[in-house]
Design a protein around this motif. Structure first.
Motif, PDB file in Angstrom:
ATOM      1  N   ARG A 215      73.407  16.588 -20.129  1.00  0.00           N
ATOM      2  CA  ARG A 215      72.535  17.041 -19.039  1.00  0.00           C
ATOM      3  C   ARG A 215      71.832  15.856 -18.370  1.00  0.00           C
ATOM      4  NH1 ARG A 215      71.680  22.458 -18.452  1.00  0.00           N
ATOM      5  NH2 ARG A 215      71.455  21.766 -16.297  1.00  0.00           N
ATOM      6  N   GLY A 216      71.784  15.916 -17.071  1.00  0.00           N
ATOM      7  CA  GLY A 216      71.155  14.823 -16.318  1.00  0.00           C
ATOM      8  C   GLY A 216      72.058  13.606 -16.184  1.00  0.00           C
ATOM      9  N   GLY A 217      73.328  13.765 -16.543  1.00  0.00           N
ATOM     10  CA  GLY A 217      74.241  12.613 -16.639  1.00  0.00           C
ATOM     11  C   GLY A 217      74.622  11.964 -15.315  1.00  0.00           C
ATOM     12  N   SER A 218      74.321  12.608 -14.194  1.00  0.00           N
ATOM     13  CA  SER A 218      74.664  11.980 -12.910  1.00  0.00           C
ATOM     14  C   SER A 218      73.881  10.688 -12.692  1.00  0.00           C
ATOM     15  CB  SER A 218      74.353  12.921 -11.750  1.00  0.00           C
ATOM     16  OG  SER A 218      75.107  14.084 -11.874  1.00  0.00           O
ATOM     17  N   ASP A 219      72.670  10.610 -13.232  1.00  0.00           N
ATOM     18  CA  ASP A 219      71.910   9.361 -13.121  1.00  0.00           C
ATOM     19  C   ASP A 219      72.713   8.225 -13.757  1.00  0.00           C
ATOM     20  OD1 ASP A 219      69.823  10.869 -12.098  1.00  0.00           O
ATOM     21  OD2 ASP A 219      68.766  11.025 -14.014  1.00  0.00           O
TER      22      ASP A 219
ATOM     23  N   SER B 139      74.927  15.449  -7.909  1.00  0.00           N
ATOM     24  CA  SER B 139      74.946  16.440  -9.001  1.00  0.00           C
ATOM     25  C   SER B 139      75.377  17.784  -8.437  1.00  0.00           C
ATOM     26  CB  SER B 139      73.549  16.631  -9.575  1.00  0.00           C
ATOM     27  OG  SER B 139      72.997  15.433  -9.994  1.00  0.00           O
ATOM     28  N   ALA B 140      75.502  18.742  -9.317  1.00  0.00           N
ATOM     29  CA  ALA B 140      75.827  20.111  -8.897  1.00  0.00           C
ATOM     30  C   ALA B 140      74.641  20.691  -8.125  1.00  0.00           C
ATOM     31  CB  ALA B 140      76.120  20.957 -10.119  1.00  0.00           C
TER      32      ALA B 140
ATOM     33  N   PHE C 116      78.247  12.783 -13.558  1.00  0.00           N
ATOM     34  CA  PHE C 116      78.203  13.608 -14.768  1.00  0.00           C
ATOM     35  C   PHE C 116      79.574  13.812 -15.409  1.00  0.00           C
ATOM     36  CE2 PHE C 116      77.794  18.397 -15.905  1.00  0.00           C
ATOM     37  CZ  PHE C 116      77.126  18.212 -17.106  1.00  0.00           C
TER      38      PHE C 116
ATOM     39  N   THR D 237      74.594  24.215 -12.725  1.00  0.00           N
ATOM     40  CA  THR D 237      75.012  23.914 -14.104  1.00  0.00           C
ATOM     41  C   THR D 237      74.443  24.952 -15.076  1.00  0.00           C
ATOM     42  OG1 THR D 237      75.033  21.589 -13.477  1.00  0.00           O
ATOM     43  CG2 THR D 237      75.155  22.061 -15.828  1.00  0.00           C
TER      44      THR D 237
ATOM     45  N   GLU E 262      79.835  19.800  -9.863  1.00  0.00           N
ATOM     46  CA  GLU E 262      79.734  18.560  -9.092  1.00  0.00           C
ATOM     47  C   GLU E 262      80.854  18.470  -8.062  1.00  0.00           C
ATOM     48  OE1 GLU E 262      78.382  18.783 -11.983  1.00  0.00           O
ATOM     49  OE2 GLU E 262      76.522  17.669 -11.728  1.00  0.00           O
TER      50      GLU E 262
END
Ligand code: ADP
Ligand code: ASP
Ligand code: MG
Length: 470
Positions: A150-154, A41-42, A136, A47, A74
Protein backbone atom coordinates in the motif's frame (compact mmCIF):
# COMPACT_ATOMS: atom_id res chain seq x y z
CA UNK A 1 16.20 21.52 -19.60
CA UNK A 2 15.58 19.42 -16.53
CA UNK A 3 14.19 15.95 -16.01
CA UNK A 4 11.34 16.05 -13.53
CA UNK A 5 9.48 13.12 -11.98
CA UNK A 6 6.00 14.04 -10.75
CA UNK A 7 3.88 11.60 -8.75
CA UNK A 8 0.14 12.05 -8.18
CA UNK A 9 -1.74 10.02 -5.59
CA UNK A 10 -5.26 8.61 -5.78
CA UNK A 11 -7.09 11.71 -4.57
CA UNK A 12 -5.30 13.86 -7.16
CA UNK A 13 -6.74 11.78 -10.03
CA UNK A 14 -10.04 10.72 -8.46
CA UNK A 15 -12.34 12.08 -11.22
CA UNK A 16 -12.38 13.82 -14.58
CA UNK A 17 -11.77 17.32 -13.17
CA UNK A 18 -8.87 16.19 -11.02
CA UNK A 19 -7.35 14.32 -13.98
CA UNK A 20 -7.45 17.48 -16.07
CA UNK A 21 -6.03 19.45 -13.15
CA UNK A 22 -3.08 17.03 -13.05
CA UNK A 23 -2.77 17.13 -16.84
CA UNK A 24 -2.46 20.92 -16.70
CA UNK A 25 0.28 20.78 -14.05
CA UNK A 26 2.18 18.21 -16.11
CA UNK A 27 1.66 20.03 -19.42
CA UNK A 28 2.88 23.31 -17.91
CA UNK A 29 6.02 21.58 -16.64
CA UNK A 30 6.59 20.02 -20.07
CA UNK A 31 5.86 23.25 -21.93
CA UNK A 32 8.46 25.00 -19.79
CA UNK A 33 11.00 22.83 -21.62
CA UNK A 34 11.40 19.94 -19.19
CA UNK A 35 11.36 16.19 -19.70
CA UNK A 36 8.58 14.81 -17.51
CA UNK A 37 7.89 11.33 -16.18
CA UNK A 38 4.60 11.10 -14.31
CA UNK A 39 3.74 8.33 -11.87
CA UNK A 40 0.12 7.86 -10.87
CA UNK A 41 -1.84 5.81 -8.35
CA UNK A 42 -5.27 4.29 -8.77
CA UNK A 43 -8.17 6.76 -8.73
CA UNK A 44 -9.62 7.69 -5.34
CA UNK A 45 -10.55 4.63 -3.31
CA UNK A 46 -10.17 2.21 -6.22
CA UNK A 47 -7.60 0.01 -4.47
CA UNK A 48 -9.80 -0.29 -1.36
CA UNK A 49 -12.78 -1.09 -3.56
CA UNK A 50 -10.84 -3.82 -5.37
CA UNK A 51 -9.82 -5.32 -2.03
CA UNK A 52 -13.49 -5.30 -1.00
CA UNK A 53 -14.43 -7.03 -4.25
CA UNK A 54 -11.90 -9.78 -3.57
CA UNK A 55 -13.33 -10.20 -0.08
CA UNK A 56 -16.75 -10.79 -1.63
CA UNK A 57 -15.32 -13.79 -3.46
CA UNK A 58 -13.39 -15.49 -0.71
CA UNK A 59 -11.90 -15.16 2.74
CA UNK A 60 -8.26 -15.81 1.85
CA UNK A 61 -7.56 -15.08 -1.83
CA UNK A 62 -4.19 -15.99 -3.29
CA UNK A 63 -1.67 -13.16 -3.12
CA UNK A 64 -0.84 -13.67 -6.79
CA UNK A 65 -4.44 -13.10 -7.80
CA UNK A 66 -4.69 -10.10 -5.48
CA UNK A 67 -1.81 -8.48 -7.35
CA UNK A 68 -3.41 -9.27 -10.67
CA UNK A 69 -6.52 -7.50 -9.40
CA UNK A 70 -4.95 -4.53 -7.61
CA UNK A 71 -2.62 -3.59 -10.46
CA UNK A 72 -5.65 -2.91 -12.64
CA UNK A 73 -6.45 0.30 -10.70
CA UNK A 74 -3.27 2.09 -11.75
CA UNK A 75 -3.72 0.95 -15.34
CA UNK A 76 -6.98 2.91 -15.55
CA UNK A 77 -5.33 6.08 -14.22
CA UNK A 78 -2.39 6.05 -16.64
CA UNK A 79 -4.61 5.62 -19.68
CA UNK A 80 -7.00 8.40 -18.61
CA UNK A 81 -4.18 10.82 -17.76
CA UNK A 82 -2.38 10.14 -21.06
CA UNK A 83 -5.68 10.80 -22.88
CA UNK A 84 -6.19 14.06 -20.97
CA UNK A 85 -2.63 15.20 -21.77
CA UNK A 86 -3.17 14.41 -25.44
CA UNK A 87 -6.42 16.42 -25.28
CA UNK A 88 -4.39 19.38 -24.05
CA UNK A 89 -2.05 18.97 -27.00
CA UNK A 90 0.75 17.52 -24.88
CA UNK A 91 2.08 14.29 -26.37
CA UNK A 92 1.96 11.56 -23.78
CA UNK A 93 2.20 7.80 -23.60
CA UNK A 94 1.12 5.54 -20.75
CA UNK A 95 3.23 2.59 -19.57
CA UNK A 96 2.35 -0.12 -17.09
CA UNK A 97 4.93 -0.89 -14.41
CA UNK A 98 6.35 -3.77 -16.41
CA UNK A 99 6.47 -1.78 -19.67
CA UNK A 100 8.36 0.87 -17.73
CA UNK A 101 10.90 -1.79 -16.69
CA UNK A 102 10.05 -2.50 -13.04
CA UNK A 103 11.35 -5.94 -12.05
CA UNK A 104 10.62 -7.16 -8.54
CA UNK A 105 11.17 -10.10 -6.25
CA UNK A 106 8.45 -12.70 -5.81
CA UNK A 107 6.78 -11.36 -2.67
CA UNK A 108 3.27 -10.80 -4.02
CA UNK A 109 1.41 -7.83 -2.47
CA UNK A 110 4.62 -6.43 -0.95
CA UNK A 111 7.24 -6.95 -3.63
CA UNK A 112 10.54 -5.11 -3.59
CA UNK A 113 12.08 -3.62 -6.70
CA UNK A 114 15.11 -5.61 -7.83
CA UNK A 115 15.83 -3.78 -11.09
CA UNK A 116 14.54 -0.94 -13.16
CA UNK A 117 15.27 -1.13 -16.87
CA UNK A 118 14.69 2.36 -18.12
CA UNK A 119 15.30 1.99 -21.87
CA UNK A 120 11.64 2.31 -22.75
CA UNK A 121 11.08 5.40 -20.61
CA UNK A 122 14.22 6.99 -22.01
CA UNK A 123 13.33 6.31 -25.61
CA UNK A 124 9.87 7.82 -25.12
CA UNK A 125 11.43 10.89 -23.49
CA UNK A 126 13.76 11.21 -26.48
CA UNK A 127 10.66 11.37 -28.67
CA UNK A 128 9.58 14.36 -26.57
CA UNK A 129 6.66 12.54 -25.00
CA UNK A 130 5.49 12.84 -21.44
CA UNK A 131 5.74 9.33 -20.02
CA UNK A 132 2.90 8.33 -17.68
CA UNK A 133 3.88 5.31 -15.58
CA UNK A 134 1.61 3.15 -13.43
CA UNK A 135 2.91 3.25 -9.86
CA UNK A 136 2.81 0.40 -7.36
CA UNK A 137 3.43 -2.45 -9.83
CA UNK A 138 6.09 -4.55 -11.46
CA UNK A 139 6.85 -7.98 -12.82
CA UNK A 140 8.66 -10.82 -11.07
CA UNK A 141 10.90 -13.54 -12.48
CA UNK A 142 7.89 -15.71 -13.25
CA UNK A 143 6.51 -12.86 -15.40
CA UNK A 144 3.74 -12.46 -12.85
CA UNK A 145 2.38 -9.05 -11.91
CA UNK A 146 3.40 -7.92 -8.43
CA UNK A 147 2.49 -4.88 -6.35
CA UNK A 148 4.76 -3.00 -3.96
CA UNK A 149 2.48 -2.74 -0.92
CA UNK A 150 0.00 0.00 0.00
CA UNK A 151 1.22 3.45 -0.90
CA UNK A 152 3.79 1.88 -3.23
CA UNK A 153 3.44 4.45 -6.00
CA UNK A 154 5.67 6.80 -4.00
CA UNK A 155 8.38 4.13 -4.20
CA UNK A 156 7.88 3.75 -7.96
CA UNK A 157 8.37 7.50 -8.41
CA UNK A 158 11.53 7.64 -6.31
CA UNK A 159 12.97 4.59 -8.09
CA UNK A 160 12.48 6.28 -11.47
CA UNK A 161 13.99 9.53 -10.20
CA UNK A 162 17.01 7.61 -8.86
CA UNK A 163 17.54 5.51 -11.98
CA UNK A 164 17.21 8.45 -14.37
CA UNK A 165 19.15 10.83 -12.15
CA UNK A 166 16.21 13.19 -12.29
CA UNK A 167 16.73 16.80 -11.35
CA UNK A 168 13.57 16.89 -9.24
CA UNK A 169 11.11 14.42 -7.72
CA UNK A 170 7.80 15.97 -6.74
CA UNK A 171 5.20 14.03 -4.78
CA UNK A 172 1.84 15.74 -5.28
CA UNK A 173 -0.87 14.86 -2.79
CA UNK A 174 -4.02 16.22 -1.14
CA UNK A 175 -2.28 18.20 1.62
CA UNK A 176 0.27 20.97 1.21
CA UNK A 177 3.26 19.11 2.57
CA UNK A 178 4.48 17.22 5.60
CA UNK A 179 3.00 18.48 8.85
CA UNK A 180 3.90 17.95 12.48
CA UNK A 181 0.96 15.52 12.64
CA UNK A 182 -1.81 14.42 10.29
CA UNK A 183 -3.50 17.74 9.40
CA UNK A 184 -6.77 15.95 8.74
CA UNK A 185 -6.96 14.60 12.27
CA UNK A 186 -5.11 17.10 14.39
CA UNK A 187 -5.84 20.76 14.94
CA UNK A 188 -3.12 23.42 14.76
CA UNK A 189 -0.52 21.34 13.02
CA UNK A 190 2.33 23.10 11.31
CA UNK A 191 3.65 22.54 7.82
CA UNK A 192 7.36 21.82 7.82
CA UNK A 193 9.50 23.68 5.31
CA UNK A 194 12.11 20.94 5.38
CA UNK A 195 12.62 17.59 7.04
CA UNK A 196 15.55 15.14 6.90
CA UNK A 197 15.29 11.71 5.30
CA UNK A 198 15.83 10.10 8.69
CA UNK A 199 13.06 12.06 10.37
CA UNK A 200 10.69 11.48 7.46
CA UNK A 201 11.53 7.79 7.43
CA UNK A 202 10.62 7.52 11.08
CA UNK A 203 7.41 9.50 10.64
CA UNK A 204 6.42 7.40 7.61
CA UNK A 205 7.28 4.11 9.30
CA UNK A 206 5.38 5.15 12.38
CA UNK A 207 2.13 5.81 10.56
CA UNK A 208 2.29 9.15 8.72
CA UNK A 209 1.01 7.92 5.39
CA UNK A 210 1.83 11.10 3.48
CA UNK A 211 4.94 9.29 2.16
CA UNK A 212 5.41 5.56 1.96
CA UNK A 213 8.34 4.57 4.18
CA UNK A 214 10.05 2.49 1.52
CA UNK A 215 10.05 5.45 -0.82
CA UNK A 216 11.89 7.50 1.80
CA UNK A 217 14.35 4.67 2.37
CA UNK A 218 15.10 4.61 -1.35
CA UNK A 219 15.30 8.40 -1.57
CA UNK A 220 17.86 8.42 1.23
CA UNK A 221 19.90 5.65 -0.33
CA UNK A 222 20.12 7.37 -3.72
CA UNK A 223 20.00 10.88 -2.29
CA UNK A 224 16.88 11.84 -4.22
CA UNK A 225 15.60 15.09 -2.77
CA UNK A 226 11.80 14.97 -2.57
CA UNK A 227 9.27 17.75 -2.56
CA UNK A 228 5.86 16.95 -1.08
CA UNK A 229 3.24 19.40 -2.29
CA UNK A 230 -0.42 19.87 -3.07
CA UNK A 231 -1.89 19.09 -6.48
CA UNK A 232 -4.71 21.54 -5.72
CA UNK A 233 -2.99 24.50 -4.15
CA UNK A 234 0.19 25.78 -5.85
CA UNK A 235 2.16 26.79 -2.76
CA UNK A 236 5.62 25.59 -1.70
CA UNK A 237 5.50 22.20 -0.01
CA UNK A 238 7.97 20.36 2.21
CA UNK A 239 11.44 19.39 1.02
CA UNK A 240 12.73 16.05 2.24
CA UNK A 241 16.51 15.93 2.08
CA UNK A 242 19.67 14.67 3.77
CA UNK A 243 20.35 17.74 5.88
CA UNK A 244 17.52 20.08 6.72
CA UNK A 245 17.75 23.57 8.12
CA UNK A 246 17.37 23.68 11.86
CA UNK A 247 13.88 24.90 12.57
CA UNK A 248 14.53 25.34 16.25
CA UNK A 249 12.34 22.35 16.99
CA UNK A 250 13.57 19.20 18.58
CA UNK A 251 10.37 17.27 18.00
CA UNK A 252 9.42 17.35 14.34
CA UNK A 253 6.27 15.32 14.44
CA UNK A 254 3.93 12.96 16.19
CA UNK A 255 2.56 9.84 14.55
CA UNK A 256 0.01 7.22 15.39
CA UNK A 257 -0.22 3.74 13.94
CA UNK A 258 -3.17 1.55 14.79
CA UNK A 259 -2.11 -1.26 12.48
CA UNK A 260 -0.22 -3.01 15.25
CA UNK A 261 -0.42 -6.54 16.63
CA UNK A 262 1.59 -7.66 19.66
CA UNK A 263 2.57 -11.31 19.60
CA UNK A 264 3.81 -12.96 22.76
CA UNK A 265 5.54 -16.31 23.07
CA UNK A 266 5.85 -17.62 26.60
CA UNK A 267 8.38 -20.10 27.92
CA UNK A 268 10.83 -20.37 25.04
CA UNK A 269 14.23 -21.93 25.82
CA UNK A 270 16.67 -19.37 27.23
CA UNK A 271 19.56 -20.48 25.03
CA UNK A 272 21.52 -19.26 21.98
CA UNK A 273 19.65 -19.55 18.71
CA UNK A 274 16.11 -19.04 20.01
CA UNK A 275 15.69 -15.57 18.55
CA UNK A 276 17.30 -16.69 15.31
CA UNK A 277 14.85 -19.56 15.09
CA UNK A 278 11.84 -17.32 15.72
CA UNK A 279 12.79 -14.37 13.55
CA UNK A 280 14.35 -16.55 10.87
CA UNK A 281 11.04 -18.34 10.40
CA UNK A 282 9.19 -15.02 10.31
CA UNK A 283 11.69 -13.68 7.79
CA UNK A 284 11.04 -16.64 5.53
CA UNK A 285 7.41 -15.57 5.50
CA UNK A 286 8.45 -11.96 4.80
CA UNK A 287 6.93 -10.76 8.05
CA UNK A 288 8.25 -7.39 9.15
CA UNK A 289 8.90 -7.27 12.87
CA UNK A 290 9.07 -3.96 14.65
CA UNK A 291 9.54 -3.69 18.41
CA UNK A 292 11.00 -6.69 20.23
CA UNK A 293 10.92 -7.23 23.96
CA UNK A 294 12.26 -10.19 25.88
CA UNK A 295 12.24 -11.06 29.52
CA UNK A 296 15.31 -12.08 31.46
CA UNK A 297 15.62 -15.83 31.74
CA UNK A 298 14.29 -17.85 34.66
CA UNK A 299 14.55 -21.61 35.10
CA UNK A 300 16.03 -21.92 31.60
CA UNK A 301 13.00 -20.20 30.01
CA UNK A 302 12.20 -16.71 28.78
CA UNK A 303 9.34 -14.88 27.06
CA UNK A 304 9.53 -12.90 23.83
CA UNK A 305 7.06 -10.31 22.54
CA UNK A 306 7.20 -8.47 19.25
CA UNK A 307 4.98 -6.30 17.11
CA UNK A 308 4.03 -6.66 13.46
CA UNK A 309 1.26 -5.44 11.17
CA UNK A 310 -2.15 -6.88 11.99
CA UNK A 311 -2.49 -8.42 8.55
CA UNK A 312 0.60 -10.52 9.26
CA UNK A 313 -0.35 -11.64 12.77
CA UNK A 314 -2.29 -14.72 11.68
CA UNK A 315 0.59 -16.04 9.56
CA UNK A 316 3.06 -15.27 12.35
CA UNK A 317 0.92 -17.16 14.83
CA UNK A 318 0.62 -20.14 12.50
CA UNK A 319 4.36 -20.25 11.81
CA UNK A 320 5.26 -20.06 15.48
CA UNK A 321 2.82 -22.79 16.42
CA UNK A 322 3.20 -25.15 13.48
CA UNK A 323 6.81 -24.70 12.37
CA UNK A 324 8.49 -23.66 15.61
CA UNK A 325 6.16 -25.80 17.75
CA UNK A 326 5.67 -23.16 20.43
CA UNK A 327 2.53 -23.93 22.40
CA UNK A 328 2.06 -20.73 24.34
CA UNK A 329 1.66 -18.06 21.64
CA UNK A 330 -0.92 -15.29 21.80
CA UNK A 331 -1.76 -12.22 19.79
CA UNK A 332 -3.12 -8.90 21.00
CA UNK A 333 -4.76 -6.74 18.34
CA UNK A 334 -6.04 -4.05 20.68
CA UNK A 335 -2.89 -1.95 20.58
CA UNK A 336 -1.64 1.19 18.90
CA UNK A 337 1.72 2.88 18.61
CA UNK A 338 2.25 6.56 19.36
CA UNK A 339 5.59 8.10 18.53
CA UNK A 340 7.45 11.35 18.64
CA UNK A 341 10.14 12.00 16.04
CA UNK A 342 12.95 14.51 15.82
CA UNK A 343 16.69 14.56 15.26
CA UNK A 344 18.80 15.33 18.30
CA UNK A 345 16.56 13.66 20.86
CA UNK A 346 19.36 11.44 22.00
CA UNK A 347 21.57 14.34 22.92
CA UNK A 348 18.81 16.16 24.80
CA UNK A 349 18.09 14.67 28.16
CA UNK A 350 14.59 14.41 29.48
CA UNK A 351 12.62 14.05 26.25
CA UNK A 352 11.72 10.42 26.96
CA UNK A 353 10.82 11.06 30.57
CA UNK A 354 8.61 14.00 29.54
CA UNK A 355 6.76 11.77 27.10
CA UNK A 356 6.31 9.07 29.72
CA UNK A 357 5.20 11.66 32.26
CA UNK A 358 2.59 12.97 29.84
CA UNK A 359 1.25 9.46 29.28
CA UNK A 360 1.31 8.74 32.99
CA UNK A 361 -0.54 11.96 33.83
CA UNK A 362 -3.25 10.80 31.47
CA UNK A 363 -3.30 7.39 33.07
CA UNK A 364 -2.18 5.66 29.88
CA UNK A 365 -0.32 2.42 30.34
CA UNK A 366 2.77 1.80 28.23
CA UNK A 367 3.04 -1.80 27.07
CA UNK A 368 6.27 -1.58 25.11
CA UNK A 369 8.83 1.12 24.39
CA UNK A 370 11.17 1.51 21.46
CA UNK A 371 13.78 4.22 21.06
CA UNK A 372 16.30 5.33 18.48
CA UNK A 373 18.41 8.44 18.07
CA UNK A 374 15.47 10.24 16.54
CA UNK A 375 12.27 8.69 17.82
CA UNK A 376 10.48 7.27 20.82
CA UNK A 377 7.56 4.93 20.28
CA UNK A 378 5.20 3.55 22.88
CA UNK A 379 2.77 0.71 22.40
CA UNK A 380 -0.41 1.56 24.25
CA UNK A 381 -3.98 0.38 24.33
CA UNK A 382 -5.81 1.35 21.14
CA UNK A 383 -8.59 2.87 23.20
CA UNK A 384 -6.03 5.41 24.39
CA UNK A 385 -4.62 6.14 20.98
CA UNK A 386 -6.46 9.39 20.50
CA UNK A 387 -3.67 10.56 22.72
CA UNK A 388 -1.93 12.89 20.31
CA UNK A 389 -5.02 14.10 18.51
CA UNK A 390 -4.78 17.42 20.22
CA UNK A 391 -1.23 18.26 19.22
CA UNK A 392 -1.01 21.97 19.03
CA UNK A 393 1.50 24.07 17.31
CA UNK A 394 2.41 26.17 20.31
CA UNK A 395 3.01 23.08 22.37
CA UNK A 396 5.31 21.74 19.68
CA UNK A 397 7.17 25.01 19.59
CA UNK A 398 7.50 24.87 23.38
CA UNK A 399 8.32 21.17 23.22
CA UNK A 400 5.63 20.77 25.82
CA UNK A 401 4.99 17.06 25.95
CA UNK A 402 1.92 17.34 28.14
CA UNK A 403 0.18 19.34 25.50
CA UNK A 404 1.62 17.37 22.64
CA UNK A 405 0.24 14.15 24.05
CA UNK A 406 -2.81 15.56 25.78
CA UNK A 407 -5.81 13.31 25.63
CA UNK A 408 -9.33 14.40 25.09
CA UNK A 409 -11.04 11.43 26.61
CA UNK A 410 -11.00 10.05 30.09
CA UNK A 411 -11.78 6.60 31.36
CA UNK A 412 -8.89 4.55 30.20
CA UNK A 413 -8.89 0.82 30.32
CA UNK A 414 -5.64 -0.58 31.55
CA UNK A 415 -4.79 -4.00 30.36
CA UNK A 416 -1.30 -5.26 30.87
CA UNK A 417 -0.12 -7.42 28.10
CA UNK A 418 3.63 -7.15 28.26
CA UNK A 419 5.61 -10.16 29.19
CA UNK A 420 6.52 -8.32 32.35
CA UNK A 421 3.27 -9.62 33.71
CA UNK A 422 2.97 -9.12 37.45
CA UNK A 423 1.48 -12.54 37.87
CA UNK A 424 4.58 -14.15 36.50
CA UNK A 425 6.88 -11.89 38.51
CA UNK A 426 9.13 -11.73 35.51
CA UNK A 427 11.53 -8.89 35.20
CA UNK A 428 11.67 -7.29 31.79
CA UNK A 429 14.68 -6.04 30.03
CA UNK A 430 14.68 -3.76 27.07
CA UNK A 431 16.64 -5.31 24.23
CA UNK A 432 19.43 -2.99 23.26
CA UNK A 433 18.96 -1.47 20.78
CA UNK A 434 15.23 -1.81 20.27
CA UNK A 435 14.64 -2.37 16.62
CA UNK A 436 13.04 -0.17 14.07
CA UNK A 437 10.88 -1.74 11.43
CA UNK A 438 13.40 -1.21 8.68
CA UNK A 439 16.15 -2.70 10.78
CA UNK A 440 14.26 -5.63 12.16
CA UNK A 441 16.04 -8.95 12.38
CA UNK A 442 13.66 -10.41 9.84
CA UNK A 443 14.50 -7.68 7.42
CA UNK A 444 18.22 -7.89 8.07
CA UNK A 445 18.19 -11.61 7.72
CA UNK A 446 16.37 -11.36 4.43
CA UNK A 447 18.94 -8.87 3.22
CA UNK A 448 21.80 -11.03 4.39
CA UNK A 449 20.34 -13.99 2.56
CA UNK A 450 19.69 -12.08 -0.62
CA UNK A 451 23.17 -10.53 -0.75
CA UNK A 452 24.41 -7.09 0.09
CA UNK A 453 22.72 -4.12 -1.48
CA UNK A 454 24.64 -2.73 -4.37
CA UNK A 455 24.70 0.91 -5.21
CA UNK A 456 23.03 1.81 -8.47
CA UNK A 457 25.52 2.29 -11.27
CA UNK A 458 23.25 4.16 -13.60
CA UNK A 459 25.61 6.02 -15.84
CA UNK A 460 23.86 7.90 -18.56
CA UNK A 461 20.33 8.99 -18.28
CA UNK A 462 19.52 7.32 -21.59
CA UNK A 463 20.65 3.85 -20.63
CA UNK A 464 20.35 4.01 -16.89
CA UNK A 465 19.34 0.97 -14.90
CA UNK A 466 18.59 0.74 -11.26
CA UNK A 467 20.71 -2.25 -10.37
CA UNK A 468 20.41 -2.05 -6.66
CA UNK A 469 17.67 -3.63 -4.68
CA UNK A 470 15.33 -1.40 -2.79
P1 ADP B 1 -1.93 10.07 -1.92
O1 ADP B 1 -3.23 9.51 -2.37
O2 ADP B 1 -1.62 11.39 -2.56
O3 ADP B 1 -0.80 9.09 -1.98
P2 ADP B 1 -2.17 9.61 0.92
O4 ADP B 1 -3.58 9.51 1.39
O5 ADP B 1 -1.39 8.35 0.75
O6 ADP B 1 -2.16 10.49 -0.40
O7 ADP B 1 -1.33 10.57 1.90
C1 ADP B 1 -1.80 11.88 2.17
C2 ADP B 1 -2.50 11.88 3.53
O8 ADP B 1 -1.54 11.60 4.54
C3 ADP B 1 -3.06 13.21 3.91
O9 ADP B 1 -4.36 13.41 3.39
C4 ADP B 1 -3.03 13.19 5.43
O10 ADP B 1 -4.31 12.92 5.98
C5 ADP B 1 -2.12 12.00 5.76
N1 ADP B 1 -1.05 12.33 6.74
C6 ADP B 1 -0.76 11.57 7.83
N2 ADP B 1 0.24 12.13 8.53
C7 ADP B 1 0.59 13.27 7.88
C8 ADP B 1 1.58 14.28 8.12
N3 ADP B 1 2.41 14.24 9.18
N4 ADP B 1 1.67 15.31 7.24
C9 ADP B 1 0.85 15.37 6.15
N5 ADP B 1 -0.11 14.44 5.89
C10 ADP B 1 -0.24 13.40 6.73
N1 ASP C 1 -3.12 2.40 -5.21
C1 ASP C 1 -2.20 1.88 -4.24
C2 ASP C 1 -2.78 2.06 -2.83
O1 ASP C 1 -3.88 2.56 -2.69
C3 ASP C 1 -0.83 2.48 -4.33
C4 ASP C 1 -0.71 3.94 -3.98
O2 ASP C 1 -1.72 4.63 -3.81
O3 ASP C 1 0.42 4.42 -3.86
O4 ASP C 1 -2.14 1.67 -1.88
MG1 MG D 1 -0.01 7.62 -0.71
Amino acid sequence: MALIVQKFGGSSVKDRDRIFNVARIVANTHNAGNDVVVVVSAQGDTTDDLIAKAAEIGHDPSAREMDMLLASGEQISIALLAMALNELGCHAISLTGWQAGFRTDRAYTKARITRLETERISSELERNRVVVVAGFQGLNKLDDITTLGRGGSDTSAVAIAAALHADRCQIFTDVEGVYTADPRKVRNTRKLEEITFDEMLELASLGAQVLNNRSVELAKKYNVELEVLSSLNPVPGTVVKEVAKMEGMLIKGVAKDTDVAVITILNVPDEPGTSFKIFGLLAQKNINVDIILQSTGRDGKKDISFTCAQGEAETALRVLKESAHYADVSVDTTCAKVSIVGAGMQSHSGVASKMFEALSNNNINIKMISTSEIKISCIIDRADAGAHDTVDRDALARQDMHHILRRERAGIRLRLHTIAHDRRRARTQMPEPLHRRRKCPAHQLRRALSGQLRAGDAAQRGKARLQARE
